[in-house]
Design an enzyme around this catalytic site. Structure first.
Site, PDB file in Angstrom:
ATOM      1  N   THR A   1       0.838  -1.195   0.000  1.00  0.00           N
ATOM      2  CA  THR A   1       0.000   0.000   0.000  1.00  0.00           C
ATOM      3  C   THR A   1       0.872   1.244   0.000  1.00  0.00           C
ATOM      4  O   THR A   1       2.002   1.228   0.479  1.00  0.00           O
ATOM      5  CB  THR A   1      -0.922   0.037   1.237  1.00  0.00           C
ATOM      6  OG1 THR A   1      -0.138  -0.077   2.425  1.00  0.00           O
ATOM      7  CG2 THR A   1      -1.937  -1.096   1.185  1.00  0.00           C
TER       8      THR A   1
ATOM      9  N   ASN B   1       0.957   4.372   1.687  1.00  0.00           N
ATOM     10  CA  ASN B   1       0.329   4.999   2.845  1.00  0.00           C
ATOM     11  C   ASN B   1       0.496   6.504   2.875  1.00  0.00           C
ATOM     12  O   ASN B   1       1.546   7.036   2.511  1.00  0.00           O
ATOM     13  CB  ASN B   1       0.889   4.396   4.121  1.00  0.00           C
ATOM     14  CG  ASN B   1       0.725   2.894   4.155  1.00  0.00           C
ATOM     15  OD1 ASN B   1      -0.151   2.336   3.512  1.00  0.00           O
ATOM     16  ND2 ASN B   1       1.591   2.235   4.894  1.00  0.00           N
TER      17      ASN B   1
ATOM     18  N   GLU C   1      -4.604   3.575   3.986  1.00  0.00           N
ATOM     19  CA  GLU C   1      -3.684   2.726   3.241  1.00  0.00           C
ATOM     20  C   GLU C   1      -4.290   2.280   1.906  1.00  0.00           C
ATOM     21  O   GLU C   1      -5.006   1.291   1.843  1.00  0.00           O
ATOM     22  CB  GLU C   1      -3.333   1.494   4.075  1.00  0.00           C
ATOM     23  CG  GLU C   1      -2.820   1.829   5.475  1.00  0.00           C
ATOM     24  CD  GLU C   1      -2.527   0.607   6.305  1.00  0.00           C
ATOM     25  OE1 GLU C   1      -2.077  -0.410   5.717  1.00  0.00           O
ATOM     26  OE2 GLU C   1      -2.763   0.640   7.524  1.00  0.00           O
TER      27      GLU C   1
END
Length: 253
Positions: free
Chosen positions: A81, A83, A151
């Site tokens: 992900t 973030n 995320e």
């Protein structure tokens, strides 16, 4: 979803650092930079029930920086992900007020590549193209986080060479640390839930990716089945256009 990166608010703090616990069946993960005993941690609420309608705050817009997290999405799950940093973010509402759960939307990292097909994003590792995105907002209950994170997992098209390049067959781009990310959260998929082990968590996230992709690729009304009366296709098209733009404002028109 489970690789960190965080968000902030133009007039307030969308801020958050991350503290990790130990998932069922997984090894503890430490993050000494966030292990500050003098910082009072907020109490983590229980997982919310799935609403029968899209949360009233949607859509949500964020402009932020991509920051490193625990690395669990790539390392433990094979689902990285990008973030968001809460310290650098502009957003349409406070992160603390957001309903936790799994969402879908659109994201772009870096300057727009001007190529709607996404083919030019192959040579630059995914930068500059707008992707359908599955987004986790919450505390990652399988890992026992104490602070809320945002995320997004960027989903490359099915024929993209990076689409099936992660360890579990999902999209894997380069690290985007320090790059600007534009994110629009368009629709709600499900509540965040604790899972008994990483295998079940991975299966759930892969299903979220399938659902996000189905909804994100629809451009006409009524796609999300939210029951809210929204013309979700029109909203989605508008939010994708905002992500593709260079507009500085995150405010909804």
């Amino acid at each position: 979803m489970a690789t960190p990166q965080s968000v902030s608010d133009p007039g307030g703090s969308c801020s958050s650092s991350e503290a990790a616990g130990t998932p069922n069946g997984a090894s503890p993960t430490s993050n000494s930079a966030n292990d500050d005993a003098d910082v009072e941690r907020p109490t983590r609420p229980p997982p919310s029930a799935s609403p029968s309608f899209a949360p009233s705050q949607l859509p949500l817009r964020f402009i932020s920086k991509v920051i490193p997290g625990f690395g669990r999405g790539s390392k433990d799950l094979g689902i990285p992900t990008a973030n968001l940093s809460k310290d650098d973010a502009r957003c349409t509402t406070s992160v603390d007020s957001l309903l936790t759960g799994i969402y879908w939307g659109y994201a772009r990292i870096g300057e727009a590549d001007g190529n709607g097909t996404g083919t030019s994003s192959v040579s630059n590792g995914g930068l500059g193209h707008t992707y359908v995105t599955a987004v986790s907002i919450g505390y990652n209950p399988t890992y026992g986080n104490e602070e809320k994170t945002i995320e997004p997992h960027l989903i490359a098209p099915k024929d993209h060479p990076r689409r099936h390049s992660s360890s579990c067959g999902e999209t894997l781009f380069q690290d985007f640390y320090g790059e600007t990310i534009r994110l629009s959260v368009v629709g709600y998929l499900r509540p965040e839930l604790p899972f008994e082990g990483l295998e079940k968590l991975t299966i759930a996230i892969k299903n979220d990716i399938v659902n996000a992709e189905k909804l994100g690729n629809v451009t006409t009304g009524g796609a999300s089945g939210s029951g809210s009366g929204r013309d979700d296709g029109v909203i989605a098209a508008g939010e994708k256009a905002w992500v593709e733009s260079n507009a500085e404002s995150v405010q909804l028109v």
